[in-house]
Design an enzyme around this catalytic site. Sequence first.
Site, PDB file in Angstrom:
ATOM      1  N   ASP A 151       0.778  -1.246   0.000  1.00 37.34           N
ATOM      2  CA  ASP A 151       0.000   0.000   0.000  1.00 37.34           C
ATOM      3  C   ASP A 151       0.812   1.301   0.000  1.00 37.34           C
ATOM      4  OD1 ASP A 151      -1.477  -2.149   0.898  1.00 37.34           O
ATOM      5  OD2 ASP A 151      -2.275  -1.136   2.659  1.00 37.34           O
ATOM      6  N   ARG A 194      -7.683  -0.709  11.577  1.00 35.85           N
ATOM      7  CA  ARG A 194      -6.459  -0.240  10.915  1.00 35.85           C
ATOM      8  C   ARG A 194      -6.697   0.777   9.804  1.00 35.85           C
ATOM      9  NH1 ARG A 194      -6.731  -5.862   9.573  1.00 35.85           N
ATOM     10  NH2 ARG A 194      -7.202  -6.251   7.388  1.00 35.85           N
ATOM     11  N   GLU A 222     -10.494  -2.381   3.839  1.00 31.49           N
ATOM     12  CA  GLU A 222      -9.192  -1.835   4.214  1.00 31.49           C
ATOM     13  C   GLU A 222      -9.004  -0.452   3.584  1.00 31.49           C
ATOM     14  OE1 GLU A 222      -6.565  -5.842   4.885  1.00 31.49           O
ATOM     15  OE2 GLU A 222      -6.568  -5.114   2.840  1.00 31.49           O
TER      16      GLU A 222
HETATM   17  C1  FRU Z   1      -3.854  -3.676   2.718  1.00 27.43           C
HETATM   18  C2  FRU Z   1      -3.268  -4.036   4.075  1.00 27.43           C
HETATM   19  C3  FRU Z   1      -3.689  -3.027   5.124  1.00 27.43           C
HETATM   20  C4  FRU Z   1      -2.595  -3.154   6.140  1.00 27.43           C
HETATM   21  C5  FRU Z   1      -1.385  -3.406   5.283  1.00 27.43           C
HETATM   22  C6  FRU Z   1      -0.371  -4.316   5.888  1.00 27.43           C
HETATM   23  O1  FRU Z   1      -3.141  -4.178   1.638  1.00 27.43           O
HETATM   24  O2  FRU Z   1      -3.661  -5.351   4.423  1.00 27.43           O
HETATM   25  O3  FRU Z   1      -4.991  -3.246   5.641  1.00 27.43           O
HETATM   26  O4  FRU Z   1      -2.478  -1.984   6.915  1.00 27.43           O
HETATM   27  O5  FRU Z   1      -1.856  -3.976   4.077  1.00 27.43           O
HETATM   28  O6  FRU Z   1       0.768  -4.393   5.075  1.00 27.43           O
END
Ligand code: FRU
Length: 494
Positions: A24, A151, A206
């Site tokens: 991300d 998160r 997410e």
């Molecule tokens: C999305 C995710 C987020 C998390 C991150 C961990 O791709 O799963 O929800 O913060 O990647 O790397």
Amino acid sequence: VTAPTREAFRPAMHYASKDTWLNDPNGLIYYEGNYHLYYQNNPFGNVWGNMSWGHATSTNLITWTEQPVAIACDEYEDIFSGSVVYDQHNTSGLGDGTAAPLVAIYTSAYKENSQHAGIQAQSLAWSTDGGYTWSKYHGNPVLNRNSANFRDPKVFRYNGPAGAYWVMVAVEALDFTVVMYRSDDLKSWDYLSSFGPANATGGVWECPDLFPLPLDGNEDLIRWVLTVNLNPGGPNGGSAGQYFVGDFDGVTFRSETTVTEGDQDPARLTEYHWLDWGRDYYAAVSFSNVPDGCRLMMAWKNNWQYGNDIPTSPWRSPMSLVREVSLVTSEGTPHLTQQAVIDPTALTRTVAYTELDVDGIRSVAGGGAVQLIEVTFVPGSADEFGLVIRGNGNEGTRIGIRPGDGRLLVDRTVSGNTAFHSAFSSIDTAPLRAVDGAYSMRIFVDHCSVEIFAQDGEVTLTELIFPDPSSTGVSLYTTGGTAKVTSLRLTTLA
Ligand code: FRU
């Protein structure tokens, strides 16, 4: 002396790290002449793990300079996704008296030896040197719901009828819920409201975002856009992003585009508002502090279905191009349109065609491994027409339009290396309608990807491909009849 060989698939107009894994984009911000891209990074390898915030900077959003790791994991926590704000008035008190701080709000994913083991909570770090070095706040975490799946905080400054304060949107991922909080100092947070579950819920929610945009360019018609990424459950499988359009009063987001059970139109039940219809546009989030109210977004160009296995080395995963998004009414509903932020004059050697009749397959001069293709088709008797890009006779990626079905498709089944993962090979589709009897596309091709912006960015479709470097041909094709190309421009990066 031998010339250094180019690493296979390393993109020319997209960011990829030098020799590590990334996912991300995090903390996207424009500050003092630089765009900062932080990102989920494994500083020690090229598969997911040891999550920290990597960092790169750019002045043009095309070429990036990798910087040292910004926020590193330690024995107690991994640093998951989040955002950065410019705390201009030092509301947090984290400034040093002369410089107002940049403040990062990230998810602490606590490890076994932490007192918060198993919990995800929100934490702060700050920088007073313009985003290059960061310190963790001693009072972390600043917001803890005792949840294992809380998160991806995106924080912005709200300034409206309800007052002026910081707003955080984050997810309770397994509940398909966006939770919203407010704060005056970024350190203490009060609950505002929740949104969801709604529309696509085929995977965990997410990386949310919430921002205002004028509808149809009218500053008196402000709408709020709530974006939510989900994994899996995308329109063509795996990771993708959806969005809702509605109103935010400083407390609650109300969607105008939620599809309810009683909705009678079957198409609407699956064809939600997607940020992108392709397989490789995930965790999209917007930049903060961009001048002139421009809303710029960027995504991880990969998919959790096969992300750790894509055949690149020593780096793994590119980012998408940056897109400017705006809101227009189409078919009575507000939709995002998206334009790639790239100066076409940075590309060179244009080959332009007008009025080509296509009946069968017709190759055109001007191909390349890195290029912008701009094309307009008018349907004839063909049931399908389009282009094959990154072709060499044996392999190629088919980008087709089926006017009778109202669909755009991308066929990457013979696009090159597809064997590295069983979920990769695919034909992916999106709804597409003619505008004034024609179909236009801008297609950005790079060493390992294709990004399609159809009908002025109303529909976008982003896909990874891994062709042979020598597969640079472009052809036009029809099946079952004829079509006309009214204009075609191929602009190749030298
Ligand atoms: C999305 C995710 C987020 C998390 C991150 C961990 O791709 O799963 O929800 O913060 O990647 O790397």
